[in-house]
Scaffold this motif. Structure first.
Motif, mmCIF file in Angstrom:
data_model
loop_
_atom_site.group_PDB
_atom_site.id
_atom_site.type_symbol
_atom_site.label_atom_id
_atom_site.label_comp_id
_atom_site.label_asym_id
_atom_site.label_seq_id
_atom_site.Cartn_x
_atom_site.Cartn_y
_atom_site.Cartn_z
ATOM 1 N N ASN A 89 0.807 -1.226 0.000
ATOM 2 C CA ASN A 89 0.000 0.000 0.000
ATOM 3 C C ASN A 89 0.840 1.276 0.000
ATOM 4 O OD1 ASN A 89 -2.474 1.298 -0.183
ATOM 5 N ND2 ASN A 89 -2.645 1.556 2.032
ATOM 6 N N ARG A 90 1.937 1.239 -0.761
ATOM 7 C CA ARG A 90 2.637 2.471 -1.110
ATOM 8 C C ARG A 90 2.804 2.466 -2.626
ATOM 9 N NH1 ARG A 90 7.200 4.689 2.823
ATOM 10 N NH2 ARG A 90 6.342 6.586 1.897
ATOM 11 N N GLU A 91 3.781 3.177 -3.188
ATOM 12 C CA GLU A 91 3.903 3.211 -4.643
ATOM 13 C C GLU A 91 4.117 1.814 -5.209
ATOM 14 O OE1 GLU A 91 6.585 5.733 -6.690
ATOM 15 O OE2 GLU A 91 5.746 7.584 -5.885
ATOM 16 N N VAL A 92 3.484 1.549 -6.357
ATOM 17 C CA VAL A 92 3.653 0.288 -7.068
ATOM 18 C C VAL A 92 4.154 0.587 -8.477
ATOM 19 C CG1 VAL A 92 2.531 -1.786 -7.965
ATOM 20 C CG2 VAL A 92 1.830 -0.848 -5.741
ATOM 21 N N HIS A 93 5.346 0.068 -8.790
ATOM 22 C CA HIS A 93 5.939 0.210 -10.122
ATOM 23 C C HIS A 93 5.920 -1.166 -10.788
ATOM 24 C CE1 HIS A 93 8.338 4.110 -9.289
ATOM 25 N NE2 HIS A 93 7.429 3.947 -8.328
ATOM 26 N N THR A 94 5.401 -1.252 -11.998
ATOM 27 C CA THR A 94 5.257 -2.548 -12.651
ATOM 28 C C THR A 94 5.984 -2.551 -13.987
ATOM 29 O OG1 THR A 94 3.079 -2.818 -11.626
ATOM 30 C CG2 THR A 94 3.623 -4.287 -13.451
ATOM 31 N N TYR A 95 6.777 -3.609 -14.181
ATOM 32 C CA TYR A 95 7.450 -3.845 -15.469
ATOM 33 C C TYR A 95 7.305 -5.300 -15.856
ATOM 34 C CZ TYR A 95 10.998 -5.415 -18.685
ATOM 35 O OH TYR A 95 11.625 -6.028 -19.749
ATOM 36 N N ALA A 96 7.035 -5.563 -17.123
ATOM 37 C CA ALA A 96 7.072 -6.911 -17.686
ATOM 38 C C ALA A 96 7.517 -6.796 -19.141
ATOM 39 C CB ALA A 96 5.697 -7.585 -17.603
ATOM 40 N N PRO A 97 8.100 -7.849 -19.695
ATOM 41 C CA PRO A 97 8.520 -7.793 -21.107
ATOM 42 C C PRO A 97 7.367 -7.519 -22.063
ATOM 43 C CG PRO A 97 9.530 -9.671 -20.002
ATOM 44 C CD PRO A 97 8.513 -9.115 -19.056
ATOM 45 N N ALA A 98 6.149 -7.947 -21.689
ATOM 46 C CA ALA A 98 4.954 -7.673 -22.488
ATOM 47 C C ALA A 98 3.734 -7.914 -21.621
ATOM 48 C CB ALA A 98 4.910 -8.568 -23.731
ATOM 49 N N TYR A 99 2.623 -7.273 -22.014
ATOM 50 C CA TYR A 99 1.368 -7.424 -21.282
ATOM 51 C C TYR A 99 0.257 -7.782 -22.256
ATOM 52 C CZ TYR A 99 3.872 -4.177 -18.091
ATOM 53 O OH TYR A 99 4.796 -3.543 -17.291
ATOM 54 N N THR A 100 -0.584 -8.761 -21.905
ATOM 55 C CA THR A 100 -1.804 -8.969 -22.660
ATOM 56 C C THR A 100 -2.799 -7.867 -22.292
ATOM 57 O OG1 THR A 100 -2.878 -10.332 -20.961
ATOM 58 C CG2 THR A 100 -1.412 -11.474 -22.534
ATOM 59 N N ALA A 101 -3.875 -7.770 -23.055
ATOM 60 C CA ALA A 101 -4.893 -6.758 -22.767
ATOM 61 C C ALA A 101 -5.506 -6.979 -21.383
ATOM 62 C CB ALA A 101 -5.974 -6.788 -23.844
ATOM 63 N N ALA A 102 -5.769 -8.256 -21.046
ATOM 64 C CA ALA A 102 -6.358 -8.546 -19.738
ATOM 65 C C ALA A 102 -5.384 -8.221 -18.617
ATOM 66 C CB ALA A 102 -6.773 -10.021 -19.683
ATOM 67 N N GLN A 103 -4.121 -8.541 -18.816
ATOM 68 C CA GLN A 103 -3.120 -8.219 -17.797
ATOM 69 C C GLN A 103 -3.001 -6.706 -17.616
ATOM 70 O OE1 GLN A 103 0.244 -10.267 -19.500
ATOM 71 N NE2 GLN A 103 0.074 -11.968 -18.050
ATOM 72 N N MET A 104 -3.036 -5.974 -18.721
ATOM 73 C CA MET A 104 -2.868 -4.525 -18.625
ATOM 74 C C MET A 104 -4.015 -3.876 -17.868
ATOM 75 S SD MET A 104 -1.187 -1.794 -18.961
ATOM 76 C CE MET A 104 0.221 -2.715 -19.554
ATOM 77 N N GLU A 105 -5.218 -4.397 -18.012
ATOM 78 C CA GLU A 105 -6.331 -3.834 -17.241
ATOM 79 C C GLU A 105 -6.055 -3.926 -15.747
ATOM 80 O OE1 GLU A 105 -10.036 -5.561 -18.269
ATOM 81 O OE2 GLU A 105 -10.048 -4.797 -20.335
ATOM 82 N N ARG A 106 -5.507 -5.036 -15.306
ATOM 83 C CA ARG A 106 -5.204 -5.202 -13.881
ATOM 84 C C ARG A 106 -3.983 -4.380 -13.488
ATOM 85 N NH1 ARG A 106 -4.761 -11.221 -12.310
ATOM 86 N NH2 ARG A 106 -5.010 -10.341 -10.213
#
Length: 392
Positions: A89-106
């Motif tokens: 419950n503080r800043e959240v930084h997210t990185y992945a090599p690629a995201y599906t559309a469903a993953q990106m919504e989350r």
């Protein structure tokens, strides 16, 4: 007994080791707090913001301690992002090599910073990001063009790496909406390596830095190791920020947060002799410490030495049916016996985030402790239901 064994037994005294069931992970709240204080001091001295890398350590029971000191977490996809938002419950930084559309919504729902690995991924998802109900900073991961990682499996800058954009990938690209750049090229390394990686990053991408609000220096910084050059790290960050108008800097250590703060305790079930002395443990390298087989990596065991250095050498084998389920060859002052407990050091990092139920081997229990307060807490004991729910 060497210094590391002395420190281990200080944080994990015998009266606590004797109480736990095996196999188990035992994490010292006191040691985690010591590491976090060092990281907080780096933040204070440099103005940088330090994030916990969840890929290395994700134990919500200790998030309240870590949250006192660090700025947030970095996630490797939607599952870790959700954990970071709901539990840290503080800043959240997210990185992945690629995201599906469903993953990106989350990812959009749970993240404050989203870092893309390619221009095409950014273009694919930027409309969804722009419609988020909260402000999101968008960044691009770039390849700094220099790394000194000795094990290729962990080197993100090898030729042909799928991680990060090269300089030519940015030619002619409209970067409107991009507020930061991210690079990652270290693995358990000192500040002098960061200096050389940073120099290569600036040489490659310097013309873009003044257009950014933040630069993320990635992870792999062994900041809490006893011989780490903290002065060089702080000076390097401070000088970089000064060169670019007090630009924000992020660091994403994982191991440094929990370095030397956890042990793995396993018991000898049987001893046999087949061309050499062997001990069968109630744990498994394949299931409980896969880095032992993947790197390979040799964990240190308290009161042990390399094979034949002490009087009694044993090959330590796991409980699974995999022929190669071998932790390694170790020597001891006295013979091992059934029921004896072995303490593997520095096992908080990458262990229970990677373990599995191969062969139906039970997952180890997880405990936390404070030798300062003489407290032992059972955080989780896993059952058949955990195994069953993972396979169907």
């Amino acid at each position: 007994m060497n210094i590391s064994d002395s420190q281990t037994l200080f944080d994990f005294p015998q009266e606590i080791i004797k109480q736990v069931e095996t196999p188990c992970y035992l994490i010292s709240e006191d040691a985690v707090r010591r590491n976090c204080r060092i990281l907080a001091d780096v933040q204070q001295r440099t103005g940088a913001r330090v994030l916990l890398a969840l890929k290395a350590f994700a134990l919500p029971a200790l998030f309240p301690v870590i949250r006192e000191y660090l700025h947030g977490v970095c996630a490797s996809g939607p599952i870790e992002a959700q954990l970071g938002r709901e539990e840290f419950n503080r800043e959240v930084h997210t990185y992945a090599p690629a995201y599906t559309a469903a993953q990106m919504e989350r990812v959009v729902h749970y993240s404050d910073h989203i870092i893309f690995n390619s221009i095409s991924q950014w273009r694919t998802h930027r409309q969804l990001v722009s419609r988020a109900s909260h402000p999101i900073e968008v960044g691009l991961r770039v390849n700094p063009g220099h790394a000194e990682v000795e094990v290729d499996l962990y080197n993100p800058c090898l030729p042909g790496s799928r991680f990060g954009l090269n300089l030519e990938d940015l030619d002619g690209v409209d970067l409107t909406g991009i507020s930061g750049l991210h690079f990652h090229a270290l693995c358990e390394q000192d500040a002098d390596v960061l200096v050389r990686v940073l120099a290569s990053f600036e040489k490659r991408f310097g013309k873009y830095i003044n257009r950014m609000r933040w630069i993320n220096f990635g992870g792999g910084h062994h900041i809490t190791r006893s011989d780490y050059d903290l002065e060089l790290l702080c000076n390097t960050i401070a000088d970089f920020r000064k060169r670019y108008g007090n630009i924000s800097v992020y660091l994403e250590p994982g191991e440094a947060v929990v370095l030397n703060s956890g042990v793995f305790i396993t018991s000898v079930i049987d001893t046999i002799h087949k061309d050499m002395h062997m001990a069968i443990l109630d744990s498994s390298a394949e299931a409980h410490m896969p880095d032992v087989l993947a790197m390979p990596y040799r964990p240190h065991i308290v009161n042990s030495a390399k094979e034949k250095e002490l009087g009694h050498t044993y090959r330590l084998g796991g409980i699974s049916c995999l022929a190669g389920d071998i932790i390694g060859d170790y020597s001891f002052d006295t013979p091992l016996h059934a029921g004896q407990r072995l303490v593997l050091t520095d096992m908080a990092l990458y262990s229970f985030v990677k373990n599995n139920t191969f062969n139906g081997v039970e997952l180890p229990a997880i405990y936390t402790c404070s030798s300062k307060e003489n407290i032992l807490r059972l955080i989780r004991r896993f059952t058949y239901d955990d195994y069953r729910s993972r396979i169907a």
